[in-house]
Scaffold this motif. Structure first.
Motif, mmCIF file in Angstrom:
data_model
loop_
_atom_site.group_PDB
_atom_site.id
_atom_site.type_symbol
_atom_site.label_atom_id
_atom_site.label_comp_id
_atom_site.label_asym_id
_atom_site.label_seq_id
_atom_site.Cartn_x
_atom_site.Cartn_y
_atom_site.Cartn_z
ATOM 1 N N LEU A 246 30.048 -17.417 26.203
ATOM 2 C CA LEU A 246 29.802 -16.456 24.866
ATOM 3 C C LEU A 246 30.483 -17.390 23.560
ATOM 4 N N ARG A 247 31.659 -17.458 23.775
ATOM 5 C CA ARG A 247 32.422 -18.077 22.717
ATOM 6 C C ARG A 247 31.923 -19.598 22.535
ATOM 7 N N ALA A 248 31.990 -20.236 23.611
ATOM 8 C CA ALA A 248 31.066 -21.416 23.540
ATOM 9 C C ALA A 248 29.655 -21.633 22.815
ATOM 10 N N ALA A 249 29.041 -20.481 23.076
ATOM 11 C CA ALA A 249 27.617 -20.539 22.582
ATOM 12 C C ALA A 249 27.704 -20.204 21.161
ATOM 13 N N PRO B 272 36.357 -13.103 31.942
ATOM 14 C CA PRO B 272 36.856 -14.269 31.431
ATOM 15 C C PRO B 272 35.877 -15.356 31.375
ATOM 16 N N ALA B 273 35.350 -15.555 32.378
ATOM 17 C CA ALA B 273 34.110 -16.746 32.467
ATOM 18 C C ALA B 273 32.925 -16.352 31.408
ATOM 19 N N THR B 274 32.421 -15.166 31.589
ATOM 20 C CA THR B 274 31.488 -14.658 30.593
ATOM 21 C C THR B 274 31.746 -14.872 28.985
#
Length: 139
Positions: free
Chosen positions: A41-44, A35-37
């Motif tokens: 990725l969603r934020a990027a 979930p952290a990765t």
């Protein structure tokens, strides 16, 4: 899990084995993300999409400035070319009145087309008269 991945409906050619394997690995890796990765990725992705949206704004504005400027220049040229006052049809001016007004301040002899043709009959006499003028010059 070994089911072949179907190609997208917009693709007209069948998927190659290498493409099928790459898609399967991509989907499997996407399912196995922590979930952290996935959050990073969603934020990027959001940042990249926002940057792309802001980068298109100046281009979008410039795309409209060129035609708008061209229309403004055409309107300005038409405004400058348009006559400012209406021109009324006038009669031809009286050439005798124009000739007498122009002769008062003109020291040159009149053009042959405007002068009386009888004046050019005795040119020798006018030359003699100018040479023997006994009047004193007044300034």
């Amino acid at each position: 899990m070994n089911t072949p991945v179907q190609s997208r409906p917009d693709q007209s050619r069948p998927a190659k084995p290498l493409e099928q394997r790459a898609r399967a690995l991509y989907h499997e890796a996407a399912r196995c993300l922590d979930p952290a990765t996935a959050g990073r990725l969603r934020a990027a992705r959001r940042d990249a999409l926002a940057g792309a949206h802001h980068a298109q704004r100046p281009h979008h504005l410039a795309r409209w400035l060129v035609p708008s400027g061209a229309c403004a220049m055409i309107a300005l040229a038409a405004l400058l070319a348009w006559p400012s006052a209406p021109r009324h049809a006038t009669t031809a001016p009286n050439t005798a009145a124009v000739a007498t007004a122009g002769e008062a301040d003109n020291t040159l002899p009149p053009d042959p087309e405007q002068a009386d043709p009888n004046l050019y009959q005795n040119l020798d006499f006018y030359g003699w008269l100018a040479a023997n003028d006994s009047r004193p010059a007044t300034h």
